[in-house]
Design a protein around this motif. Structure first.
Motif, short mmCIF file in Angstrom:
data_model
loop_
_atom_site.label_atom_id
_atom_site.label_comp_id
_atom_site.label_asym_id
_atom_site.label_seq_id
_atom_site.Cartn_x
_atom_site.Cartn_y
_atom_site.Cartn_z
N ILE A 1 0.81 -1.22 0.00
CA ILE A 1 0.00 0.00 0.00
C ILE A 1 0.85 1.27 0.00
O ILE A 1 0.36 2.34 -0.33
N LEU A 2 2.14 1.13 0.34
CA LEU A 2 3.00 2.32 0.32
C LEU A 2 3.04 2.98 -1.04
O LEU A 2 3.11 4.20 -1.16
N ALA A 3 2.99 2.14 -2.09
CA ALA A 3 3.10 2.68 -3.44
C ALA A 3 2.00 3.70 -3.73
O ALA A 3 2.23 4.69 -4.42
N VAL A 4 0.81 3.45 -3.18
CA VAL A 4 -0.30 4.36 -3.47
C VAL A 4 -0.56 5.33 -2.32
O VAL A 4 -1.48 6.13 -2.37
N ASP A 5 0.27 5.24 -1.29
CA ASP A 5 -0.05 5.98 -0.09
C ASP A 5 0.05 7.50 -0.25
O ASP A 5 -0.67 8.24 0.40
N ARG A 6 0.96 7.95 -1.12
CA ARG A 6 1.15 9.40 -1.26
C ARG A 6 -0.15 10.10 -1.64
O ARG A 6 -0.55 11.07 -1.00
N ILE A 7 -0.80 9.57 -2.65
CA ILE A 7 -2.02 10.24 -3.12
C ILE A 7 -3.16 10.07 -2.11
O ILE A 7 -3.92 11.00 -1.84
N LEU A 8 -3.22 8.87 -1.50
CA LEU A 8 -4.29 8.65 -0.51
C LEU A 8 -4.07 9.53 0.73
O LEU A 8 -5.03 9.97 1.36
N ASP A 9 -2.80 9.77 1.04
CA ASP A 9 -2.47 10.64 2.16
C ASP A 9 -3.03 12.05 1.92
O ASP A 9 -3.55 12.71 2.82
#
Ligand code: ASP
Length: 418
Positions: A377-385
């Motif tokens: 999930i880290l890969a998509v975490d930036r945008i979700l953050d």
């Protein structure tokens, strides 16, 4: 004090242009592009983002201090402070519990992790550990206030400011109305916020450009369902739960509220930090929405620090997702445990980018879930953050409205003004 003209439109424009330029340099295959990409990334996007973030962060500590002190010093009855604080904390816990329950509910129906076939990538050795509950509580009471201020220790700063404000309030007749000076300093800092906001379109251009130029748009492929469900729950919580609270507990028009929140939400989105957004949230809640200073100055900084509904939603969904990947079915008792843990860990989560993913470790460990799965999930975490930070601060503003309405500390004329 006047906000800069057309600010929201210009910030949106900055966002769009940042994404456009970033994407061009990420995808264009020409050599001249590769050479200038390094320069653009380093000297424009990175530098610009850092300067803008520093300017925002620079204002946080003095603004929280002066607004809280002047807010409390101007209270005519100190009893009302106890009632503001009690309602605020109660509502924060309540909304976070709803947030994570909603997320678990949706996650258990749509099962984002059940079709995940890849093996688990990356290890998480480098992940710093989140704060424990013990540390969070002990950290409220600073041994050295200057050190707390220097390290942006928000709860400690809030605690000291409250004490200082109370003492100022009690001694005002002996100090020749010293609290008036704090009010004046507070006005100066609010003006500073407006000054920093004039360059927000450029700051947002750099922040979004930096994001897109490094990752492009192709980060979603593997975990589409997780991203879609999580985003869905974040939006439902923001637009349904908060609307209900605003409508029924604060008797305010939710659409008008969201309209006024645009700017602060965009700031939170581009900075991924509730703490860095405090100056803008404070300004919006007080000057645009009409929450009086005595309530806003307490509810906003405390909320930025302990109220993270968006983060709790992510933690709930991520726990379900990872449990499903690991082939584990959570029992009803475990669901309840996740709710409690997510409420507690979101309090201990720092209001900075990606902090929620770090405290997620605490929840996963509790259920012996594989920590390596965080890599997925880290890969998509930036945008979700970015999205969850906007929800976090919208929650703070909603609670500020509810508390202010119940305390008669709300200016409806300001709220209704276009
Ligand atoms: N970035 C979030 C915030 O500042 C915290 C998190 O969920 O990572 O509110």
């Amino acid at each position: 004090m006047e906000s800069p003209k057309n600010l929201t439109r210009n910030i949106l424009l900055g966002m769009f242009l940042g994404a456009l330029v970033g994407a061009f340099f990420f995808y264009a295959p020409f050599t001249f592009v590769t050479t200038s990409k390094v320069f653009l990334e380093e000297m424009v996007f990175n530098l610009g983002s850092e300067i803008f973030m520093n300017l925002l962060k620079m204002l946080v500590v003095p603004l929280v201090f002066f607004s809280l002190v002047s807010g409390i010093a101007s209270l005519t009855s100190l009893k009302s402070f106890g009632s503001i604080a009690g309602k605020t904390v109660g509502l924060y816990l309540f909304t976070t519990a709803i947030a994570v329950s909603l997320s678990l509910f949706v996650g258990s129906i749509f099962k984002p992790g059940s079709n995940y076939l890849n093996s688990m990538p990356q290890n998480v050795d480098q992940l710093p550990q989140g704060q424990s509950l013990y540390e969070t509580i002990a950290g409220i009471f600073p041994a050295n206030i200057l050190e707390a201020m220097a390290s942006n220790d928000m709860l400690a700063i809030v605690f000291f400011s409250i004490l200082f404000g109370l003492a100022l309030n009690k001694t005002n007749h002996l100090t020749g109305n010293l609290s008036a000076s704090f009010e004046k300093l507070n006005t100066v800092f609010l003006q500073l916020v407006l000054m920093v906001m004039t360059i927000a379109p450029v700051g947002v251009f750099c922040l979004i450009g930096k994001f897109v130029i490094t990752d492009g748009f192709n980060i979603f492929k593997d975990v589409v369902l997780y991203v879609v469900l999580l985003t869905g729950v974040l939006l439902i919580h923001a637009f349904v739960t908060y609307s209900l609270l605003l409508k029924f507990l604060a008797q305010l028009n939710p659409l008008w509220f969201f309209n006024k929140m645009k700017e602060a939400a965009i700031f939170a989105f581009s900075t991924s930090s509730s703490a860095a957004t405090i100056p803008v949230t404070l300004k919006t809640v007080n000057q645009d929405i009409g929450v009086d200073k005595d309530v806003a100055s307490f509810v906003v900084p405390v909320g930025a620090t302990i109220n993270m509904d968006g983060t709790a939603i992510m933690q709930g969904m991520a726990t379900i997702f990872i449990a499903q990947i690991a082939g584990m079915d959570l029992t009803l008792i475990q669901y309840v445990q996740v709710v409690l843990l997510a409420v507690i860990t979101s309090i201990g989560t720092a209001a900075v980018p990606s902090a929620g993913t770090i405290t997620l470790v605490i929840i996963l460990q509790q259920f012996n879930l594989p920590l390596e799965a965080i890599g997925i999930i880290l890969a998509v975490d930036r945008i979700l953050d970015m999205i969850r930070t906007s929800v976090n601060i919208t929650g703070d503003a909603t609670v500020a409205c509810v508390v202010a309405r119940s305390e008669n500390s709300f200016n409806k004329e300001v709220f209704n003004k276009a």
